[in-house]
Design an enzyme around this catalytic site. Structure first.
Site, PDB file in Angstrom:
ATOM      1  CG  HIS A  13     -35.754  -6.381  69.687  1.00  0.00           C
ATOM      2  ND1 HIS A  13     -36.930  -6.021  69.067  1.00  0.00           N
ATOM      3  CD2 HIS A  13     -35.277  -7.422  68.954  1.00  0.00           C
ATOM      4  CE1 HIS A  13     -37.145  -6.789  68.025  1.00  0.00           C
ATOM      5  NE2 HIS A  13     -36.154  -7.663  67.920  1.00  0.00           N
ATOM      6  CG  HIS A  15     -33.866 -12.193  67.664  1.00  0.00           C
ATOM      7  ND1 HIS A  15     -35.124 -12.638  67.327  1.00  0.00           N
ATOM      8  CD2 HIS A  15     -33.844 -10.870  67.334  1.00  0.00           C
ATOM      9  CE1 HIS A  15     -35.823 -11.642  66.804  1.00  0.00           C
ATOM     10  NE2 HIS A  15     -35.075 -10.552  66.808  1.00  0.00           N
ATOM     11  CG  LEU A  16     -31.032 -14.966  74.079  1.00  0.00           C
ATOM     12  CD1 LEU A  16     -31.446 -15.285  75.514  1.00  0.00           C
ATOM     13  CD2 LEU A  16     -29.535 -14.691  74.011  1.00  0.00           C
ATOM     14  NE  ARG A  17     -31.545 -16.564  65.804  1.00  0.00           N
ATOM     15  CZ  ARG A  17     -32.267 -15.647  65.201  1.00  0.00           C
ATOM     16  NH1 ARG A  17     -33.557 -15.471  65.514  1.00  0.00           N
ATOM     17  NH2 ARG A  17     -31.743 -14.869  64.278  1.00  0.00           N
ATOM     18  CG  ASN A  41     -37.937 -14.527  65.875  1.00  0.00           C
ATOM     19  OD1 ASN A  41     -37.318 -14.543  66.936  1.00  0.00           O
ATOM     20  ND2 ASN A  41     -37.433 -14.050  64.753  1.00  0.00           N
ATOM     21  CE  LYS A  99     -41.387  -7.950  67.386  1.00  0.00           C
ATOM     22  NZ  LYS A  99     -40.026  -8.402  67.204  1.00  0.00           N
ATOM     23  CG  HIS A 136     -40.928  -6.616  62.451  1.00  0.00           C
ATOM     24  ND1 HIS A 136     -39.636  -7.076  62.512  1.00  0.00           N
ATOM     25  CD2 HIS A 136     -41.076  -6.091  61.201  1.00  0.00           C
ATOM     26  CE1 HIS A 136     -39.032  -6.853  61.355  1.00  0.00           C
ATOM     27  NE2 HIS A 136     -39.891  -6.261  60.543  1.00  0.00           N
ATOM     28  CG  HIS A 174     -36.489  -3.646  64.924  1.00  0.00           C
ATOM     29  ND1 HIS A 174     -37.609  -3.348  64.187  1.00  0.00           N
ATOM     30  CD2 HIS A 174     -36.564  -4.970  65.184  1.00  0.00           C
ATOM     31  CE1 HIS A 174     -38.313  -4.441  64.020  1.00  0.00           C
ATOM     32  NE2 HIS A 174     -37.720  -5.435  64.603  1.00  0.00           N
ATOM     33  CG  ASP A 247     -33.439  -6.924  65.743  1.00  0.00           C
ATOM     34  OD1 ASP A 247     -33.858  -8.033  66.123  1.00  0.00           O
ATOM     35  OD2 ASP A 247     -33.625  -6.481  64.589  1.00  0.00           O
ATOM     36  CB  ALA A 263     -33.022 -10.473  57.590  1.00  0.00           C
TER      37      ALA A 263
HETATM   38  C1  NCD Z   1     -34.497 -11.128  63.188  1.00  0.00           C
HETATM   39  C2  NCD Z   1     -34.147 -12.621  63.289  1.00  0.00           C
HETATM   40  O1  NCD Z   1     -33.212 -13.075  62.641  1.00  0.00           O
HETATM   41  O2  NCD Z   1     -34.805 -13.321  64.083  1.00  0.00           O
HETATM   42  N1  NCD Z   1     -33.888 -10.599  61.996  1.00  0.00           N
HETATM   43  C3  NCD Z   1     -33.655  -9.285  61.733  1.00  0.00           C
HETATM   44  O3  NCD Z   1     -33.228  -8.976  60.630  1.00  0.00           O
HETATM   45  N2  NCD Z   1     -33.843  -8.350  62.641  1.00  0.00           N
HETATM   46  C4  NCD Z   1     -35.961 -10.951  63.191  1.00  0.00           C
HETATM   47  C5  NCD Z   1     -36.428  -9.544  63.413  1.00  0.00           C
HETATM   48  O4  NCD Z   1     -36.341  -9.007  64.523  1.00  0.00           O
HETATM   49  O5  NCD Z   1     -36.910  -8.909  62.461  1.00  0.00           O
HETATM   50 ZN    ZN Z   2     -35.687  -8.729  66.231  1.00  0.00          ZN
END
Ligand code: NCD
Ligand code: ZN
Length: 348
Positions: A13, A15-17, A41, A99, A136, A174, A247, A263
């Site tokens: 899990h 996030h790389l943007r 996302n 997802k 999620h 998560h 995450d 977040a």
């Molecule tokens: C994640 C994000 O910033 O993309 N933020 C987080 O608090 N975990 C999104 C997510 O996985 O809920």
């Molecule tokens: Zn996440």
């Protein structure tokens, strides 16, 4: 000096943007992990195989030249996802899953699903074609107490989904509560869960020690200590339903240290060490390899990695920040804290 060599780990899990942020964070994950499940996302979200393949190519282009890191793509599920997209995901090696973001649950989830029964035909197709659903798991009613959102999602939404689609492969992402651990344990093998480093290291007090601590704010939000203890027990149990998913979710320091801070915790540069710390404290380092390197791959029916990684027992300090070229800084999870295990480079 004591060392620990394990099969190279994967991050299920991440996030790389994209754009400049991607360029600045990718090496951190590639140094630690062989594969990662990439979250969709972005703005706009990655809603089709076509977009996922474009994003996959961007990630590969951003990798350091000597890296063999493999991004595995997830697609952002919406009520408008065409049912034909499920077969496309199943047929493509680079795309592995959908997802599900309940609309409004977290960062960039506005395009998510408002009414879960509206996607039941898609879930039926996913069940039939064995495409995993990553969830999620939080209810989004703003009147619901933020600390109850995961527990209520399981009761109100997840139990009905599992009853309707008993063979659907689901990863509850998560997880943060005793109830989530118990739910996953009680289910058959097609239901698993990822556990993050922040939910193993911190309970909700960490949000407020000595003042508000924006770098410990993520969603689902940290819970009370008894829940953290349940997560630790699950992670070190050797139960293959529980596996590593950081995450890691980079937001610039300025967007975290803000009157309306984002977040997400940035753990990618120190992830395996943060997990090793917990397993070591629990005298369960022998269980780290299953959790970090085997059970996720097994769940996704992918081969376990052939490469290995070595951690060394040494005391070191997590850097205070990592620069993001021309944009600012990222503050890693547990910045400035001392750890007792360190990944020895190079990984291979
Ligand atoms: C994640 C994000 O910033 O993309 N933020 C987080 O608090 N975990 C999104 C997510 O996985 O809920
Ligand atoms: Zn996440």
């Amino acid at each position: 000096m004591q060392t620990l060599t394990i099969t190279q780990a994967d991050d299920w899990h991440l996030h790389l943007r994209n754009g400049n942020m991607l360029q600045n964070v990718i090496a951190h994950s590639a140094k630690q992990f062989q594969r990662a499940m990439i979250m969709p996302n972005l703005q706009p979200p990655i809603t089709s195989v076509e977009l996922a393949l474009e994003y996959h190519a961007q990630i590969l282009q951003s990798l350091p030249s000597n890296s063999s890191f493999e991004p595995l793509m997830s697609l952002y599920l919406t009520a408008e996802t065409p049912i034909t997209e499920v077969a496309k995901v199943a047929a493509c090696n680079a795309t592995q899953a959908f997802k599900l973001y309940p609309a409004g649950a977290t960062t960039n989830s506005a395009a998510g699903v408002k009414n879960l029964t509206s996607i039941y035909p898609l879930l039926a197709a996913m069940q039939q074609q064995q495409v995993p659903l990553l969830i999620h798991g939080e209810v989004t009613d703003p009147k619901t107490d933020i600390f109850d959102r995961e527990r209520l999602f399981i009761e109100q939404d997840l139990i009905p989904i599992v009853a309707e689609f008993p063979e659907l492969k689901i990863v509850l992402e998560h997880i943060t509560t005793t109830e989530a651990v118990q739910f996953v344990e009680s289910m058959p093998d097609n239901i698993g869960a990822t556990i993050t480093p922040q939910h193993l290291h911190f309970n909700r007090n960490a949000l407020f020690v000595g003042g508000i601590q924006p770098h410990n704010y993520c969603l689902p939000i940290l819970k009370r200590e008894s829940h953290r203890q349940s997560l630790i027990k699950a992670a070190i149990s050797g139960n293959p339903k529980f596996f590593l998913g950081t995450d890691s979710a980079p937001h610039l320091q300025t967007n975290k240290e803000n009157a309306c801070g984002c977040a997400g915790c940035y753990s990618a540069p120190v992830a395996i060490e943060l997990y090793a710390e917990i397993f070591s404290q629990e005298h369960a380092l022998d269980k780290l390899e299953g959790f970090a390197s085997w059970y996720g791959a097994d769940f996704y029916n992918l081969p376990r990695n052939k490469t290995s990684m070595t951690l060394q027992q040494q005391t070191w300090t997590i850097p205070e920040s990592y620069p993001v070229s021309s944009q600012g800084n990222l503050i890693p999870l547990k910045a400035g804290a001392s750890l007792n295990w360190k990944l020895i480079e190079p990984v291979k």
